[in-house]
Scaffold this motif. Sequence first.
Motif, PDB file in Angstrom:
ATOM      1  N   ILE A  32       0.515  -1.710   0.282  1.00 55.26           N
ATOM      2  CA  ILE A  32      -0.152  -0.217  -0.135  1.00 55.26           C
ATOM      3  C   ILE A  32       0.782   0.856  -0.119  1.00 55.26           C
ATOM      4  CG2 ILE A  32      -2.115   1.149   1.025  1.00 55.26           C
ATOM      5  CD1 ILE A  32      -2.281  -1.378   0.026  1.00 55.26           C
ATOM      6  N   VAL A  33       0.512   2.454  -1.004  1.00 56.58           N
ATOM      7  CA  VAL A  33       1.748   3.616  -1.113  1.00 56.58           C
ATOM      8  C   VAL A  33       0.370   4.671  -0.882  1.00 56.58           C
ATOM      9  CG1 VAL A  33       2.548   5.781  -2.629  1.00 56.58           C
ATOM     10  CG2 VAL A  33       2.794   2.386  -2.842  1.00 56.58           C
ATOM     11  N   GLY A  34       0.936   4.588   1.109  1.00 57.08           N
ATOM     12  CA  GLY A  34      -0.324   6.810   0.827  1.00 57.08           C
ATOM     13  C   GLY A  34       0.066   7.490   2.446  1.00 57.08           C
ATOM     14  N   SER A  92      -7.282   6.729  -4.297  1.00 52.78           N
ATOM     15  CA  SER A  92      -7.003   6.980  -5.884  1.00 52.78           C
ATOM     16  C   SER A  92      -7.271   8.279  -6.338  1.00 52.78           C
ATOM     17  CB  SER A  92      -8.070   5.919  -5.892  1.00 52.78           C
ATOM     18  OG  SER A  92      -9.314   6.189  -5.761  1.00 52.78           O
ATOM     19  N   ARG A  93      -6.016   7.884  -7.540  1.00 54.43           N
ATOM     20  CA  ARG A  93      -5.993   9.282  -7.876  1.00 54.43           C
ATOM     21  C   ARG A  93      -6.375   9.354  -9.422  1.00 54.43           C
ATOM     22  NH1 ARG A  93      -4.962  14.629  -6.728  1.00 54.43           N
ATOM     23  NH2 ARG A  93      -3.823  14.564  -8.800  1.00 54.43           N
ATOM     24  N   HIS A 103     -11.867   7.491  -4.143  1.00 50.87           N
ATOM     25  CA  HIS A 103     -11.815   7.303  -2.405  1.00 50.87           C
ATOM     26  C   HIS A 103     -10.387   7.003  -2.001  1.00 50.87           C
ATOM     27  CE1 HIS A 103     -14.548   5.379   0.231  1.00 50.87           C
ATOM     28  NE2 HIS A 103     -13.385   4.216   0.298  1.00 50.87           N
ATOM     29  N   THR A 104     -11.443   7.467  -0.608  1.00 57.87           N
ATOM     30  CA  THR A 104     -10.205   7.237   0.202  1.00 57.87           C
ATOM     31  C   THR A 104      -9.841   6.004   0.968  1.00 57.87           C
ATOM     32  OG1 THR A 104      -9.311   9.509   0.049  1.00 57.87           O
ATOM     33  CG2 THR A 104      -8.274   8.504   2.048  1.00 57.87           C
ATOM     34  N   ASN A 105      -9.429   4.638   0.869  1.00 58.46           N
ATOM     35  CA  ASN A 105      -8.951   3.835   1.811  1.00 58.46           C
ATOM     36  C   ASN A 105      -8.435   4.253   3.367  1.00 58.46           C
ATOM     37  OD1 ASN A 105     -11.056   2.201   0.640  1.00 58.46           O
ATOM     38  ND2 ASN A 105      -9.259   2.279  -1.431  1.00 58.46           N
ATOM     39  N   ALA A 140     -10.142  -3.382   7.761  1.00 61.15           N
ATOM     40  CA  ALA A 140      -8.970  -3.291   7.381  1.00 61.15           C
ATOM     41  C   ALA A 140      -7.891  -3.375   7.903  1.00 61.15           C
ATOM     42  CB  ALA A 140      -8.937  -3.178   5.723  1.00 61.15           C
ATOM     43  N   ASP A 141      -6.807  -4.608   8.187  1.00 64.88           N
ATOM     44  CA  ASP A 141      -5.468  -4.213   8.696  1.00 64.88           C
ATOM     45  C   ASP A 141      -4.935  -4.370   8.256  1.00 64.88           C
ATOM     46  OD1 ASP A 141      -7.663  -3.610  10.909  1.00 64.88           O
ATOM     47  OD2 ASP A 141      -6.935  -5.201  12.206  1.00 64.88           O
TER      48      ASP A 141
END
Length: 165
Positions: A8-10, A35-36, A49-51, A96-97
Amino acid sequence: MNETMVTIVGNVATKPVFRETPSGPMVRFRLAMTSRFFDRAAQNWRDGHTNFFTVWAWRSLAANVASSVSVGEPLLVRGRLKVRSEERGGQSWTSADIEALAVGHDLSRGTSAFRRTSRVTVEPGAMAERQDPSGQPDAGSQLPDNEPQFELPAPAAVREPEPAA
């Protein structure tokens, strides 16, 4: 073992919380991933949307994350995805972990300075000095006598171009 491995990249969304537990150090924080996409009609990039993921790290990774990561920093996290559904007090939710195996700064968006941490404890007197490639002792850095020591090859000789005759 069929585990779902993810990368994951965030951005770090909450301050990492560090705790000593009976099984060793632990840290947790929230990571936001947005996401973009390119909006062709408007001819520009838009946020989707932001997760949010709760990232858990243990042992030496936990200690290193706690001393290296701050809110807002861009990270890459690699680990095991665990999706949980819970119900408490009439409310239900899904979370989500990620049980992190590796965490690092996203160097496409900034710089970072790496500092190695000590990873072994040995008896006094069982140490050998580590040397840098120039042959000088590395101040404050030692290796156990039985740990393999590697020497870097000497740099190739640099030759000056020969003058044209």
